[in-house]
Design a protein around this motif. Structure first.
Motif, PDB file in Angstrom:
ATOM      1  N   VAL A  91     -11.337  -7.374  15.354  1.00 18.06           N
ATOM      2  CA  VAL A  91     -11.643  -6.709  16.550  1.00 18.06           C
ATOM      3  C   VAL A  91     -13.161  -6.330  16.564  1.00 18.06           C
TER       4      VAL A  91
ATOM      5  N   CYS B  70      -3.879  -0.570  14.112  1.00 20.87           N
ATOM      6  CA  CYS B  70      -5.278  -0.959  13.452  1.00 20.87           C
ATOM      7  C   CYS B  70      -5.558  -0.004  12.477  1.00 20.87           C
TER       8      CYS B  70
ATOM      9  N   GLU C 290      -2.783 -10.917  15.340  1.00 21.15           N
ATOM     10  CA  GLU C 290      -3.486 -10.360  14.346  1.00 21.15           C
ATOM     11  C   GLU C 290      -4.859 -11.060  14.584  1.00 21.15           C
TER      12      GLU C 290
END
Length: 72
Positions: free
Chosen positions: A37, A9, A34
């Motif tokens: 978040v 990340c 992918e």
């Protein structure tokens, strides 16, 4: 079969160990993932494009645990 995955990340990279649960196996076969978040308190969430029978759900896990929670 347990496995290890890499999580990246931005500038942060880490390795995680997976158990041999149906959710872990579904995660392994769905890689690479992918997405965006979402952080809620100390927890991090992201969408996965699979679903598995969860059996008995556990609502609390140890810090650092990768957990699957079904939508709904």
């Amino acid at each position: 079969m347990p496995g290890k995955i890499s999580i990246v990340c931005n500038d942060i990279s880490m390795t995680a160990s997976l158990n041999d649960s149906p959710a872990a196996q579904a995660l392994l076969t769905s890689l690479p993932l992918e997405g965006l978040v979402q952080a809620r308190g100390d927890e991090v969430y992201f969408f996965v494009n699979f679903s598995v029978d969860t059996g008995d759900l556990v609502e609390e896990v140890a810090t650092g645990t990768i957990a699957y929670w079904p939508a709904g």
